[in-house]
Design an enzyme around this catalytic site. Structure first.
Site, PDB file in Angstrom:
ATOM      1  N   ASP A   1     -40.025  13.382  49.869  1.00  0.00           N
ATOM      2  CA  ASP A   1     -38.716  13.991  49.629  1.00  0.00           C
ATOM      3  C   ASP A   1     -37.710  13.742  50.738  1.00  0.00           C
ATOM      4  O   ASP A   1     -38.065  13.655  51.906  1.00  0.00           O
ATOM      5  CB  ASP A   1     -38.874  15.519  49.543  1.00  0.00           C
ATOM      6  CG  ASP A   1     -39.273  15.944  48.153  1.00  0.00           C
ATOM      7  OD1 ASP A   1     -39.107  15.129  47.247  1.00  0.00           O
ATOM      8  OD2 ASP A   1     -39.728  17.077  48.010  1.00  0.00           O
TER       9      ASP A   1
ATOM     10  N   MET B   1     -36.171  26.655  56.541  1.00  0.00           N
ATOM     11  CA  MET B   1     -37.238  25.741  56.941  1.00  0.00           C
ATOM     12  C   MET B   1     -36.893  24.255  56.820  1.00  0.00           C
ATOM     13  O   MET B   1     -37.477  23.430  57.505  1.00  0.00           O
ATOM     14  CB  MET B   1     -38.516  26.075  56.161  1.00  0.00           C
ATOM     15  CG  MET B   1     -39.129  27.394  56.657  1.00  0.00           C
ATOM     16  SD  MET B   1     -40.279  28.161  55.507  1.00  0.00           S
ATOM     17  CE  MET B   1     -41.707  27.126  55.641  1.00  0.00           C
TER      18      MET B   1
ATOM     19  N   ARG C   1     -46.594  10.927  50.251  1.00  0.00           N
ATOM     20  CA  ARG C   1     -46.704  11.918  51.326  1.00  0.00           C
ATOM     21  C   ARG C   1     -48.089  12.531  51.431  1.00  0.00           C
ATOM     22  O   ARG C   1     -48.599  12.780  52.504  1.00  0.00           O
ATOM     23  CB  ARG C   1     -45.707  13.048  51.061  1.00  0.00           C
ATOM     24  CG  ARG C   1     -44.617  13.150  52.067  1.00  0.00           C
ATOM     25  CD  ARG C   1     -44.056  14.545  52.130  1.00  0.00           C
ATOM     26  NE  ARG C   1     -44.759  15.346  53.110  1.00  0.00           N
ATOM     27  CZ  ARG C   1     -44.686  15.179  54.398  1.00  0.00           C
ATOM     28  NH1 ARG C   1     -43.951  14.227  54.905  1.00  0.00           N
ATOM     29  NH2 ARG C   1     -45.353  15.967  55.217  1.00  0.00           N
TER      30      ARG C   1
ATOM     31  N   LYS D   1     -49.415  21.570  42.233  1.00  0.00           N
ATOM     32  CA  LYS D   1     -49.278  20.265  42.900  1.00  0.00           C
ATOM     33  C   LYS D   1     -49.698  20.336  44.363  1.00  0.00           C
ATOM     34  O   LYS D   1     -50.449  19.497  44.860  1.00  0.00           O
ATOM     35  CB  LYS D   1     -47.824  19.804  42.792  1.00  0.00           C
ATOM     36  CG  LYS D   1     -47.437  18.697  43.767  1.00  0.00           C
ATOM     37  CD  LYS D   1     -45.956  18.392  43.691  1.00  0.00           C
ATOM     38  CE  LYS D   1     -45.570  17.265  44.630  1.00  0.00           C
ATOM     39  NZ  LYS D   1     -45.295  17.734  46.001  1.00  0.00           N
ATOM     40  N   ASN D   2     -49.195  21.351  45.091  1.00  0.00           N
ATOM     41  CA  ASN D   2     -49.456  21.385  46.535  1.00  0.00           C
ATOM     42  C   ASN D   2     -50.925  21.665  46.835  1.00  0.00           C
ATOM     43  O   ASN D   2     -51.446  21.253  47.861  1.00  0.00           O
ATOM     44  CB  ASN D   2     -48.570  22.429  47.222  1.00  0.00           C
ATOM     45  CG  ASN D   2     -47.106  22.013  47.213  1.00  0.00           C
ATOM     46  OD1 ASN D   2     -46.771  20.900  46.818  1.00  0.00           O
ATOM     47  ND2 ASN D   2     -46.222  22.897  47.636  1.00  0.00           N
TER      48      ASN D   2
ATOM     49  N   ASP E   1     -39.760  26.324  48.388  1.00  0.00           N
ATOM     50  CA  ASP E   1     -39.694  25.498  47.184  1.00  0.00           C
ATOM     51  C   ASP E   1     -38.953  26.174  46.033  1.00  0.00           C
ATOM     52  O   ASP E   1     -38.556  25.503  45.085  1.00  0.00           O
ATOM     53  CB  ASP E   1     -41.110  25.138  46.707  1.00  0.00           C
ATOM     54  CG  ASP E   1     -41.721  24.028  47.556  1.00  0.00           C
ATOM     55  OD1 ASP E   1     -40.972  23.353  48.272  1.00  0.00           O
ATOM     56  OD2 ASP E   1     -42.945  23.831  47.497  1.00  0.00           O
TER      57      ASP E   1
END
Length: 436
Positions: free
Chosen positions: A122, A343, A98, A23-24, A321
Site C-alpha cells: 500500500d 498511525m 508485502r 486477510k491480515n 484499517d
C-alpha cells in the site's frame, strides 16, 4: 490496463452477507506452516490476490500445497528448497508482496537464514521493517542490507537464543515475525509492548496447538519458552473484521437492511461501539450482526457536548484499517466528527475524491480531517476516481454506492488485493456494480 468498477448508486441493498476469512491473519498463519515438517490444514482462507500470491510463493519454495477448495488448504513444508529462497526468482516475486516478509521468522528459526525484501504494497506512508530486524538481532541473528537489490539478508549460524525485548512500537507483523522466530529459539523470550490484535492471538493459539509454549496471549507481554520442534495442526481463521466494519458502514450509507452472518462477534472488540457512536443502529444476534434500514443517523457528541473524535490506536483500540470507512460514513450523518489517523501519514489523501463528490470535509493535515455530515440533505454525486490503497478503495466504493448517478473507480487491483469477489457479493445484495 487494469480493470475498473462502474457503479450506479442510490440502490438500497437487502440480504445476508458472509465475511471472508481475515486477510491480515492469513498472511501470518500461512507463513507459520514453514515452522514444521508436518502437515498443517487451514480453513476459511480468503480467496484474494495477496493471499494467493503468498501460497504460490510457498509452493515455489517447495512447500507441498493441496488446495482442497478455495477456502481450505493443506500445507507440508518437509522439503524446502533453500536455494530458491535465496535466489533471483524469489527476490522478484516476494518484492511484489508485502506479506512475504512474514516468512523470515519461520525460515530463520528453522534453517538459520532468510531474505527479506524491502516492503511493497500500500501507498499509506512509510512502513518500516525496523521492529522485525531489531527483534531478530536481539534473538542473535546478524543482518546486512544489500542495497543493489533492496534486500535484507539475515543469518543465525549459531541458532537463535531467547532474550528479553521491548518493542519500539506494537507492530502486528513485527510481533508475529518475532514470535515465529522465538518459538524454536533456545531458552525463554519475553516480548513487551507486543501487538495483541486478534490476528496475533490466533497465530499464538495455532502455534501452541503445534506444540509451542506461548503465554500472555491477548496481552502486550508475551512469554515464549523455546521448543526443539513443532508438529502439524488444523486451524480456522477468524472472519475479517475490516470487511465486517465495511459492511456496517455500507448498510448505513445506503439505508440498507443487512445481516452479516458468522461475524466472529467476540473478536470485534470496540468496532461495533465506534459505529454506534456515529448513530448507526446494529443488533448482535448470536454470532450475526443485524443492521436495520435507517433513514438517518446522528453522530453523538462527547458527554460534555464537544465534537466527537475518532482516532486509531493499537488493539484493543480502534483499528486504523477502519478509519477510512468511518470517515466516508460520517459524510452522510447528521453532525460533525474529527477523524484522527495517528498511525499512517498518507491514508487520508483520498478525501479529495469525496470532496469532488460533494462531501464537506476539511483536511487539516496528513493525519486529521473534520467531516461535516450532510445529513442526507445533499446526496454525493458520482465521479471518476482511482483507488490509492485497499481500505480507501472500499471507502470510495461505499461512497459510490450511496451517490447519485454513475461512478467509475479505477485501479481496483488494490481492492482485489484485500476483498474477495466484492462486486459479485454486492450484486447479490442488489448493488448495481460491474467490472469493466
Amino acid at each position: 490496463m487494469s480493470s475498473a468498477f462502474e457503479v450506479r448508486g442510490g440502490n438500497r441493498l437487502k440480504g445476508e452477507i458472509i465475511p471472508q476469512g481475515a486477510k491480515n491473519e492469513a498472511l501470518q498463519i500461512i507463513s507459520a506452516v514453514m515452522l514444521t515438517s508436518e502437515k498443517v490444514t487451514i480453513h476459511n482462507i480468503p480467496d484474494i490476490v495477496d493471499v494467493n500470491l503468498l501460497i504460490e510463493l510457498l509452493g515455489d519454495a517447495g512447500v507441498k500445497v493441496n488446495r482442497i477448495s478455495r477456502d481450505k488448504c493443506e500445507f507440508q513444508a518437509d522439503d524446502i528448497d533453500l536455494a530458491y529462497l535465496q535466489g533471483a526468482d524469489f527476490k522478484k516475486k516476494s518484492g511484489r508482496l508485502r506479506g512475504s516478509v512474514m516468512i523470515a521468522g519461520p525460515l530463520l528459526a528453522r534453517f538459520g537464514k532468510a531474505l527479506i525484501p524491502k516492503p511493497g504494497g500500500d501507498k499509506i506512508g512509510r512502513r518500516r521493517l525496523d521492529t522485525h530486524i531489531i527483534g531478530f538481532e536481539k534473538l542473535g541473528a546478524r543482518f546486512n542490507y544489500e542495497s543493489d537489490d533492496n534486500y535484507f539478508r539475515l543469518e543465525a549460524p549459531g541458532g537463535l537464543k531467547g532474550t528479553y525485548m521491548l518493542l519500539d512500537e506494537p507492530s502486528v507483523t513485527g510481533t508475529a515475525n518475532i514470535v515465529m522466530a522465538a518459538v524454536l529459539a533456545q531458552g525463554t523470550t519475553t516480548i513487551y509492548n507486543a501487538a495483541c490484535e486478534p490476528y496475533l492471538q490466533q497465530l499464538c493459539k495455532m502455534l501452541n496447538s503445534m506444540g509451542a509454549r506461548i503465554s500472555g496471549v491477548g496481552s502486550n507481554l508475551l512469554t515464549i519458552e523455546g521448543v526443539t520442534s513443532l508438529g502439524g495442526c488444523q486451524h480456522t481463521m477468524l472472519p475479517d473484521m475490516i470487511e465486517i466494519g465495511s459492511f456496517i458502514g455500507l448498510a448505513a450509507m445506503t439505508q440498507s437492511e443487512l445481516t452479516i452472518k458468522n461475524a466472529g462477534v467476540d473478536s470485534l472488540g470496540i468496532i461495533p461501539e465506534k459505529f454506534r457512536s456515529l448513530g448507526i443502529q446494529l443488533e448482535i444476534r448470536g454470532n450475526d450482526i443485524y443492521i436495520p434500514s435507517q433513514e438517518s443517523y446522528e453522530i453523538q457528541t462527547f458527554l460534555d457536548g464537544s465534537i466527537l473524535t475518532i482516532a486509531d490506536h493499537p488493539w484493543p483500540g480502534f483499528t486504523p484499517d477502519l478509519l477510512s470507512i468511518v470517515l466516508v460514513v460520517a459524510t452522510q450523518a447528521k453532525g460533525s466528527v474529527m477523524i484522527h489517523q495517528k498511525m499512517f501519514e498518507s491514508r487520508l489523501f483520498f478525501v479529495d475524491k469525496l470532496i469532488d463528490m460533494g462531501a464537506q470535509i476539511v483536511l487539516c493535515d496528513p493525519h486529521r480531517a473534520v467531516v461535516i455530515g450532510l445529513g442526507r440533505q445533499h446526496p454525493l454525486r458520482g465521479i471518476t476516481m482511482s483507488s490509492p490503497d485497499i481500505r480507501a478503495g472500499v471507502s470510495l466504493l461505499i461512497a459510490a454506492l450511496s451517490a447519485e448517478g454513475k461512478s467509475t473507480i479505477q485501479n481496483i487491483d488494490q481492492i482485489d488485493r484485500g476483498y474477495q469477489y466484492i462486486d459479485e457479493r454486492l450484486r447479490n445484495l442488489g448493488a448495481d456494480i460491474k467490472r469493466v
